[in-house]
Design a protein around this motif. Structure first.
Motif, mmCIF file in Angstrom:
data_model
loop_
_atom_site.group_PDB
_atom_site.id
_atom_site.type_symbol
_atom_site.label_atom_id
_atom_site.label_comp_id
_atom_site.label_asym_id
_atom_site.label_seq_id
_atom_site.Cartn_x
_atom_site.Cartn_y
_atom_site.Cartn_z
ATOM 1 N N UNK A 124 0.842 -1.200 0.000
ATOM 2 C CA UNK A 124 0.000 0.000 0.000
ATOM 3 C C UNK A 124 0.876 1.249 0.000
ATOM 4 N N UNK A 125 1.941 1.210 0.792
ATOM 5 C CA UNK A 125 2.882 2.328 0.882
ATOM 6 C C UNK A 125 3.571 2.569 -0.463
ATOM 7 N N UNK A 126 4.059 1.495 -1.085
ATOM 8 C CA UNK A 126 4.780 1.607 -2.358
ATOM 9 C C UNK A 126 3.866 2.128 -3.463
ATOM 10 N N UNK A 127 2.625 1.634 -3.507
ATOM 11 C CA UNK A 127 1.691 2.083 -4.537
ATOM 12 C C UNK A 127 1.467 3.588 -4.444
ATOM 13 N N UNK A 128 1.241 4.079 -3.235
ATOM 14 C CA UNK A 128 0.987 5.514 -3.036
ATOM 15 C C UNK A 128 2.258 6.320 -3.273
ATOM 16 N N UNK A 129 3.396 5.788 -2.843
ATOM 17 C CA UNK A 129 4.670 6.480 -3.057
ATOM 18 C C UNK A 129 4.939 6.663 -4.555
ATOM 19 N N UNK A 130 4.692 5.614 -5.335
ATOM 20 C CA UNK A 130 4.882 5.712 -6.785
ATOM 21 C C UNK A 130 3.896 6.709 -7.406
ATOM 22 N N UNK A 131 2.662 6.694 -6.904
ATOM 23 C CA UNK A 131 1.662 7.645 -7.402
ATOM 24 C C UNK A 131 2.135 9.080 -7.165
ATOM 25 N N UNK A 132 2.681 9.337 -5.987
ATOM 26 C CA UNK A 132 3.199 10.672 -5.671
ATOM 27 C C UNK A 132 4.399 11.018 -6.545
ATOM 28 N N UNK A 133 5.232 10.016 -6.808
ATOM 29 C CA UNK A 133 6.402 10.233 -7.656
ATOM 30 C C UNK A 133 5.987 10.615 -9.071
ATOM 31 N N UNK A 134 4.950 9.948 -9.591
ATOM 32 C CA UNK A 134 4.457 10.268 -10.931
ATOM 33 C C UNK A 134 3.910 11.692 -10.979
ATOM 34 N N UNK A 135 3.154 12.071 -9.964
ATOM 35 C CA UNK A 135 2.594 13.422 -9.913
ATOM 36 C C UNK A 135 3.713 14.459 -9.773
ATOM 37 N N UNK A 136 4.731 14.117 -8.995
ATOM 38 C CA UNK A 136 5.880 15.017 -8.847
ATOM 39 C C UNK A 136 6.553 15.248 -10.198
ATOM 40 N N UNK A 137 6.629 14.185 -11.012
ATOM 41 C CA UNK A 137 7.196 14.308 -12.344
ATOM 42 C C UNK A 137 6.346 15.186 -13.238
ATOM 43 N N UNK A 138 5.025 15.132 -13.037
ATOM 44 C CA UNK A 138 4.114 15.965 -13.842
ATOM 45 C C UNK A 138 4.263 17.443 -13.482
ATOM 46 N N UNK A 139 4.591 17.713 -12.223
ATOM 47 C CA UNK A 139 4.715 19.088 -11.771
ATOM 48 C C UNK A 139 6.089 19.689 -12.056
ATOM 49 N N UNK A 140 7.065 18.818 -12.329
ATOM 50 C CA UNK A 140 8.434 19.285 -12.535
ATOM 51 C C UNK A 140 8.553 20.078 -13.831
ATOM 52 N N UNK A 141 9.421 21.053 -13.818
ATOM 53 C CA UNK A 141 9.659 21.882 -14.997
ATOM 54 C C UNK A 141 10.693 21.223 -15.897
ATOM 55 N N UNK A 142 10.410 21.173 -17.199
ATOM 56 C CA UNK A 142 11.331 20.629 -18.183
ATOM 57 C C UNK A 142 11.682 21.714 -19.193
ATOM 58 N N UNK A 143 12.946 21.812 -19.462
ATOM 59 C CA UNK A 143 13.420 22.884 -20.349
ATOM 60 C C UNK A 143 14.007 22.286 -21.623
#
Length: 255
Positions: free
Chosen positions: A236-255
């Motif tokens: 359960x922890x890993x699933x949510x952690x990965x979900x947060x990681x994916x969202x963090x990637x969506x919020x990250x700025x790419x140049x």
């Protein structure tokens, strides 16, 4: 069932259940019932804990706050930060406790089956995360930014950039949701299969001349239950952690 020995070996049939009821052609079985009960339990618990929240919390509210803060501070804030992560806390808390309770059914008498060992349930949860990630990336970066985000576009890569972009594109859009769902499913599937094997073996050996071996199998069953309780929470922890990681990637700025 194994030929010649009579040992009822567990297999795929251990994950198939006859319908409890059929309404309008829709079959409702044990796994669906456990998923429904899980939903009611999670919603009911948090409503009871926070429906009439008090400044000085009672025991139920304290337990609810502890669980909520564990996900909020231990997973969401650590991955997304407080400012960006706060809006995603309700989703992540819901995912964590829904998955955890679905997993725990594996060691509950009468239920004795982890709902997430049926691939449809992890798949739907992974799709929810996937849609959230894709829509958030589009909203934050637009079409061009979305393309750069999912392909890992980086000019500094030089000649290998096209190859990296193709690999990242398929990895993010196709492989990511698949592995997100399968990781949870496979761990619960394998764990349940092992638990059933040792449980059935204990009963089978107890009714034969190999009673000492039944004792060993029983000890392994108890050990497997303890290990499964740990794995259930970790998944359960890993699933949510990965979900947060994916969202963090969506919020990250790419140049």
């Amino acid at each position: 069932m194994s030929d010649g020995c009579g040992f009822p070996a567990p297999g795929l049939h251990s994950f198939l259940f006859k319908p409890i009821a059929t309404v309008g052609g829709f079959e409702f079985n044990k796994v669906m019932l456990l998923a429904l009960i899980t939903t009611i339990l999670v919603i009911g618990f948090f409503y009871a804990a926070f429906g009439k929240a008090k400044v000085v919390p009672g025991k139920l509210q304290m337990v609810g706050e502890a669980g909520y803060d564990f996900v909020r501070r231990g997973i969401v804030y650590e991955t997304l930060g407080k400012k960006e992560g706060e809006k995603y806390v309700p989703l992540m808390v819901s995912l964590f406790f829904f998955i955890w309770i679905m997993n725990i059914w594996s060691v509950i008498p009468l239920a004795q089956f982890p709902v997430s060992s049926i691939i449809a349930f992890p798949a739907v949860l992974a799709v929810i995360v996937y849609v959230t990630w894709v829509s958030l990336t589009f909203k934050r970066h637009g079409f061009v930014g979305f393309f750069k985000n999912i392909t890992g576009y980086d000019k500094s890569l030089g000649p290998v950039l096209p190859l990296v972009m193709v690999i990242e594109f398929f990895s993010n859009l196709l492989v990511r949701p698949f592995t997100h769902a399968v990781r949870l499913f496979a761990n619960m599937f394998a764990g349940h299969l092992m638990l059933v094997m040792f449980t059935v073996a204990s009963w089978y050996l107890l009714n034969s001349w190999m009673i000492p071996a039944a004792g060993v199998s029983f000890v392994m069953t108890v050990a497997m239950i303890g290990f499964e309780l740990f794995v259930q929470a970790v998944q359960a922890y890993v699933f949510v952690l990965l979900a947060c990681t994916y969202i963090q990637g969506a919020l990250a700025e790419h140049h």
